[in-house]
Structures are given as structure tokens and as C-alpha cells.
Motif scaffolding. Sequence first.
Motif, PDB file in Angstrom:
ATOM      1  N   SER B 151      12.383  99.584  82.040  1.00  0.00           N
ATOM      2  CA  SER B 151      12.576  99.696  83.675  1.00  0.00           C
ATOM      3  C   SER B 151      13.318  98.511  84.103  1.00  0.00           C
ATOM      4  O   SER B 151      13.382  97.157  83.496  1.00  0.00           O
ATOM      5  CB  SER B 151      11.330  99.909  84.471  1.00  0.00           C
ATOM      6  N   GLU B 152      13.845  98.690  85.225  1.00  0.00           N
ATOM      7  CA  GLU B 152      14.715  97.363  86.013  1.00  0.00           C
ATOM      8  C   GLU B 152      15.742  96.893  85.033  1.00  0.00           C
ATOM      9  O   GLU B 152      16.311  95.807  85.199  1.00  0.00           O
ATOM     10  CB  GLU B 152      13.744  96.361  86.486  1.00  0.00           C
ATOM     11  N   LYS B 153      16.102  97.649  84.072  1.00  0.00           N
ATOM     12  CA  LYS B 153      17.191  97.003  83.104  1.00  0.00           C
ATOM     13  C   LYS B 153      18.402  96.444  83.953  1.00  0.00           C
ATOM     14  O   LYS B 153      18.940  95.324  83.583  1.00  0.00           O
ATOM     15  CB  LYS B 153      17.504  97.754  82.028  1.00  0.00           C
ATOM     16  N   GLU B 154      18.843  97.442  84.772  1.00  0.00           N
ATOM     17  CA  GLU B 154      20.051  97.130  85.449  1.00  0.00           C
ATOM     18  C   GLU B 154      20.137  95.771  86.441  1.00  0.00           C
ATOM     19  O   GLU B 154      21.081  95.339  86.891  1.00  0.00           O
ATOM     20  CB  GLU B 154      20.473  98.569  86.258  1.00  0.00           C
ATOM     21  N   SER B 155      18.753  95.218  86.827  1.00  0.00           N
ATOM     22  CA  SER B 155      18.596  94.260  87.662  1.00  0.00           C
ATOM     23  C   SER B 155      18.470  93.055  87.154  1.00  0.00           C
ATOM     24  O   SER B 155      18.854  91.899  87.743  1.00  0.00           O
ATOM     25  CB  SER B 155      17.253  94.379  88.419  1.00  0.00           C
ATOM     26  N   ILE B 156      18.531  92.799  85.919  1.00  0.00           N
ATOM     27  CA  ILE B 156      18.426  91.641  85.111  1.00  0.00           C
ATOM     28  C   ILE B 156      19.860  90.586  85.388  1.00  0.00           C
ATOM     29  O   ILE B 156      20.740  91.110  85.227  1.00  0.00           O
ATOM     30  CB  ILE B 156      18.559  91.714  83.616  1.00  0.00           C
ATOM     31  N   ILE B 157      19.330  89.405  86.059  1.00  0.00           N
ATOM     32  CA  ILE B 157      20.586  88.578  86.181  1.00  0.00           C
ATOM     33  C   ILE B 157      20.905  88.061  85.173  1.00  0.00           C
ATOM     34  O   ILE B 157      22.091  87.646  84.786  1.00  0.00           O
ATOM     35  CB  ILE B 157      19.981  87.576  87.405  1.00  0.00           C
ATOM     36  N   VAL B 158      19.788  87.496  84.239  1.00  0.00           N
ATOM     37  CA  VAL B 158      20.347  86.799  83.017  1.00  0.00           C
ATOM     38  C   VAL B 158      19.055  86.796  81.985  1.00  0.00           C
ATOM     39  O   VAL B 158      17.895  87.111  82.522  1.00  0.00           O
ATOM     40  CB  VAL B 158      20.687  85.140  83.245  1.00  0.00           C
ATOM     41  N   GLU B 159      19.200  86.772  81.004  1.00  0.00           N
ATOM     42  CA  GLU B 159      17.988  86.420  79.912  1.00  0.00           C
ATOM     43  C   GLU B 159      18.083  85.645  78.720  1.00  0.00           C
ATOM     44  O   GLU B 159      19.261  85.531  78.240  1.00  0.00           O
ATOM     45  CB  GLU B 159      17.524  87.912  79.446  1.00  0.00           C
ATOM     46  N   ASP B 160      17.114  85.393  78.380  1.00  0.00           N
ATOM     47  CA  ASP B 160      17.108  84.570  76.856  1.00  0.00           C
ATOM     48  C   ASP B 160      16.036  85.270  76.134  1.00  0.00           C
ATOM     49  O   ASP B 160      15.025  85.554  76.510  1.00  0.00           O
ATOM     50  CB  ASP B 160      16.721  83.107  77.172  1.00  0.00           C
ATOM     51  N   THR B 161      16.523  85.941  74.801  1.00  0.00           N
ATOM     52  CA  THR B 161      15.786  86.969  74.092  1.00  0.00           C
ATOM     53  C   THR B 161      14.874  86.382  72.990  1.00  0.00           C
ATOM     54  O   THR B 161      14.292  87.051  72.310  1.00  0.00           O
ATOM     55  CB  THR B 161      16.834  88.096  73.512  1.00  0.00           C
ATOM     56  N   ASP B 162      14.730  85.292  73.153  1.00  0.00           N
ATOM     57  CA  ASP B 162      13.893  84.318  72.148  1.00  0.00           C
ATOM     58  C   ASP B 162      12.342  84.950  72.587  1.00  0.00           C
ATOM     59  O   ASP B 162      12.138  85.143  73.703  1.00  0.00           O
ATOM     60  CB  ASP B 162      13.910  83.072  72.288  1.00  0.00           C
ATOM     61  N   ASP B 163      11.705  85.300  71.417  1.00  0.00           N
ATOM     62  CA  ASP B 163      10.513  86.009  71.585  1.00  0.00           C
ATOM     63  C   ASP B 163       9.504  85.062  72.164  1.00  0.00           C
ATOM     64  O   ASP B 163       8.567  85.327  72.814  1.00  0.00           O
ATOM     65  CB  ASP B 163       9.821  86.638  70.396  1.00  0.00           C
ATOM     66  N   VAL B 164       9.372  83.710  71.856  1.00  0.00           N
ATOM     67  CA  VAL B 164       8.565  82.977  72.198  1.00  0.00           C
ATOM     68  C   VAL B 164       9.011  82.056  73.449  1.00  0.00           C
ATOM     69  O   VAL B 164       8.295  81.851  74.431  1.00  0.00           O
ATOM     70  CB  VAL B 164       8.274  81.635  71.251  1.00  0.00           C
TER      71      VAL B 164
END
Lengths: 316, 316
Positions: B151-164
Motif C-alpha cells: 500500500s501507498e507505494k505511489e506515495s514514497i518520496i524516497v527510500e533506502d532499501t537496506d533491511d537494517v
Amino acid sequence: MSINAAEEEAKLRKFRFTRFLNQDTRTKMVNLLGEIDSTPAILIAEKTAFSIIGDHLTKFSHDLHLPKVSLMERNDIYHSFLATQDSEYGEVKITLIFPATETHIRKYTHQELRMVVETPEIYRELVKPYVEEKRRNGRLDWVYNILEYKSEKESIIVEDTDDVEGFMLLPDLKWDRKTMASMYTMAILRRRDITSLRDLKRKHVPWLKNLRRIIPEAICGKYGGIEPDQIKIYVHYQPSYYHFHLHAVSISHDGGLGQTAGKAFLLGNLISWLESLDGDEETGLESVELTYSLGEESELWQRVFKEINGKGKAKE
Amino acid sequence: MSINAAEEEAKLRKFRFTRFLNQDTRTKMVNLLGEIDSTPAILIAEKTAFSIIGDHLTKFSHDLHLPKVSLMERNDIYHSFLATQDSEYGEVKITLIFPATETHIRKYTHQELRMVVETPEIYRELVKPYVEEKRRNGRLDWVYNILEYKSEKESIIVEDTDDVEGFMLLPDLKWDRKTMASMYTMAILRRRDITSLRDLKRKHVPWLKNLRRIIPEAICGKYGGIEPDQIKIYVHYQPSYYHFHLHAVSISHDGGLGQTAGKAFLLGNLISWLESLDGDEETGLESVELTYSLGEESELWQRVFKEINGKGKAKE
């Protein structure tokens, strides 16, 4: 001075707008610069709160109160309208400062804020000398006059006359001294060796804990309609003057920027921070890094942090 | 659903006032409970901010805008007036919640706040079990849905995909996603083992410092009109949900109680507090006393602190 209301009202009508200074869309306030007979004047306008007298509330959605209503949007159970309010109810509180000086104009002009990080080194080398300057040349005489009963003696709510641990509790100018929901007092400490929270040390913890207990008790002993856990005690960093003082305020009072994280530090959390510090009794908050906000017009921003924050940006 | 504006407006006119729920005199807002055709409805009215369009400002003190003006007080250069505003300018924004449930009514009813002191023992024995309960039975599924792009995938401004160490930055519902002066975003951390600031430890400092640097950079990289030192990052304690998240907000946004000391803790000062703790890398904020405010309607007040604060009063 006898005041002729018609004359004063005529001044307001003669106000000629020259420049927009500031607005607060949250509190519905606007500050305008203008002239009255070629002399600078500042007009501060603020919408008034809704009247909550019963009779008015029962007629709230009638056309006598809201002549025009138009739907803006409807989403499920949420309906948004824009309505006009009859002029009999739509009041505006206006303050006119006339004549206004450059200092008034600066005070009522929008000021950008910046976040700054004050390391122990920056404090020691750049901020502390500034603080010492602000304590010299009689700049704190007005505080000492209060402590020596030369002024505001009649305003003292309660006091503890101990030279080291004592304090004097006074109403803040912002408080009408009646409405407990907006109760705002200031405790000026008697001792003169603490300039700000930066000077607090582990050894002060028992004293600070005592203040945390007795100030709310003193307020509740003097005024009804409030209990000790409805009082919030905090200090400002940076404070507006460098003689240690505490703000003791009704928890339901929305103090805006003065109570915001980044300006206000709760006494309880400062005590806790001091207790958790790694060090002896002389260890204190001068050894920690502090993050807070500063106005771009402030001397500290201009003299110290403008350059520091600018360097950070240049590095990126 | 097709919407008939006249029909919706007629609903508002049929609102019959039954009970006053709350008001905010600072923001000029009032919440009323009433009925429309015998069904509960909530009416939320807020005065609008002044228009600051040039033409309006030049006529601000004219009688077309302010038909009546009367002097309240004059003290030296300060003149106070009360004026009526022509209905063409005096607007009111109205939100109607219809039909309204008990939950809506509670949400819009005035709630007293109380200051509480949460010692490490109170946290461990009474608050932590409550927090664990609030994380069970799918209560955080909505957060995990965001983190898993459900959900809200289209709202992501920026992300850092590191799990920790990663996070996802999203606009807060309160932000219109345009006005940078009221920019309000939320960074949801990817790791699921931190429930609140109570779980932060000395070993997290490098990670937190990294977040303090990259979140403002990410916001400034995505949007113009704002610089990193105009962004304030804080966490709430108590938070509204127990999966660690940060609020990153424009420094000029007056967020009211959500940004107040006693609710908001600046990330910078939490980092500094962690660094100054006496202990090893596993030492953290679960070992300190925290002072904060709680609403009387909150579960934590009802279950835990009502009794603790009551005991304090009984002792006096």
C-alpha cells in the motif's frame, strides 16, 4: 493623557498600506506596515475566536450567522464547506503601533528559522563568550531589580528566599492572571551563577528535583482550578536572557513556538539527562551536544551559526 | 457517487446543536455536536486566514473591509481596536461529519492533558507490556503493508532499501504535498525490532546520525524551496503506533501539540543523550526517566498513570 476614541479610530482609517510584514495562517493573524500622515505605523490584525455563548451556538448554521454556504468537497461522511460570516459576528482584533520604529518593524517581520547543532566546543569557544557579553554592562539589572524587590514586588506569586536554592515566581506578561487554562508564570532563580541550562551539573539534581516539586505546589496553593500534574515546567535554549529561569505553564496552553521541541526543554528531562551522564558531580550539560532552532535575525545566528551551517552546505 | 451541492448544503442548514465539544481559541476553531434528522453530526468550524492579495491589503483599514471599528484601549504607542469584518471577507471553513459515531465524538471532544514521569521501572513493568500488546494481532499490519509495497507505494518520496538501516519516507496526511512551509513527512524505518525511542541504544548512534544527515538531503533533493537546516526531525513519545518512525517537518510549520516539548523529542538531542550515557554499547534510553504529557482519554493514562499520579496527590 485623555483619549478621544474618535480621534484614535480616525488614525486607523488613515492607515496607508506599504508593505506586508508577516502572517500566521494557523492563528489567523497578519502584520502590515503602513503610514499614518507619513509616519510609519504597524497594523496587527487577528481574527477573534468563535463566541461559545449558548444562544449563538444554537443558531450556528443559520443564515443569520452564515449568510452564504457552499460545498467544497464531499468524501464519504466528511463534507467541507466554505461559508461567509455575517459582519455582526466576524470580528477582528486590531493593534496599531504608531509611531513605529525600526525595532518594531523588525520584531513584527517574518523571520526564517534554522536548525543548529551546538557541540560542546562551539559552546565553549563561540557561544559562551556571547553569553558573557549579554550578562555585562547592566543588561541583567532588570532581573536583579526584581530579585532585590526594587520592581514588580507586587506581582510576586510566591517566593523562597534562600540565597542559593531560592526562587521568585511571577506571572508572565502573556497571562491575564485569571484564566487558569492559559496560566503562564516564570520562576526566576535567586542564585546568579547559572546562565542557562548549559551550566547545570549533576550536583544540581537534588535542587532541581525540589524545584520540580515545589513550583507546581506553590501555583496550586495560590490558585484554584489547576493540579500539579497540569503544570509543565521548561527552560528555553537559547533563553531570552542569561540568568537562569524556568517557565511554569498550564499544560493546556498552546504556546506555539515557545513550547516547541528545539526551543523548550522540559525540566524533568533535563534532570533525567543529568542523572544519566557519565561523570562525577561536576559533570554537566556543557559537555553535551544540543540541537535547537534559531531565528535568522538573531545575533547568534548572524555571528556564529550562519557560517557553521553554510560550511556544511558547501561540503555537500 | 454523484454529489448534489444543494442537497449537501441543506444538510448543514438542518444541523441542530446539542452539545459543545471543544474549542481552540488560538486557531479560532470550534467543534459542535448536533443532529441532522435525528442522526448525530459533528460540525467543525474554523475561521479562515486573512487574504494577503495585494489589493486586499491596500484596502485593509477601509470601511468596505472593516465596517465598524471601536477603540478598546490605548497605552502609549499601542492602540487596540475591535472591528467587524464585512461578510464578503469574513469566511469560515466548515467540516461536517455526518453521520458521526461515538469514536468521532470522542476524537473531537476536549481532552485534559496530564504530565507524567515514566521511570525505567514503570516503563519495564507497566508500559512495555502495553506496548507489546499494541504490536500484536495485526495492529501493525498497515505499516508492514507499506514496507512491503502493498500500500501507498505511489506515495514514497524516497527510500533506502537496506533491511537494517533502511527507511521509507512518505508525506504525512496533514501535508498538501506542495506548500514547503508546511512540509510534513514521516520516515518509517525498515527494521521491525525498535518499538519507540525507549529501544534506542548507544550502538544505534552511527545509524541515527546517518538518518539525521540523509533524510533532510533526500527531502531537499526531491523538493525545491527548502534547505537541510530548515527541516526538524523528531519522534513522539508516546508515539501513535509502536513501530519506530521519525517526523521530518519544515521548521516553519507550527505543529501545535505534536511538536511541543513533552510530546516531541528532537532526534539530534536523543543522539546526544545516547552518546552521553554512562554504560556500554547496549546501554540505552530504557534506563532513563522520561517526563511527557498524556491525554486523560488515552489508554495509558487510564491504565497506568491515573493511579500513579493520584497516589502522588494523596501523599501531599
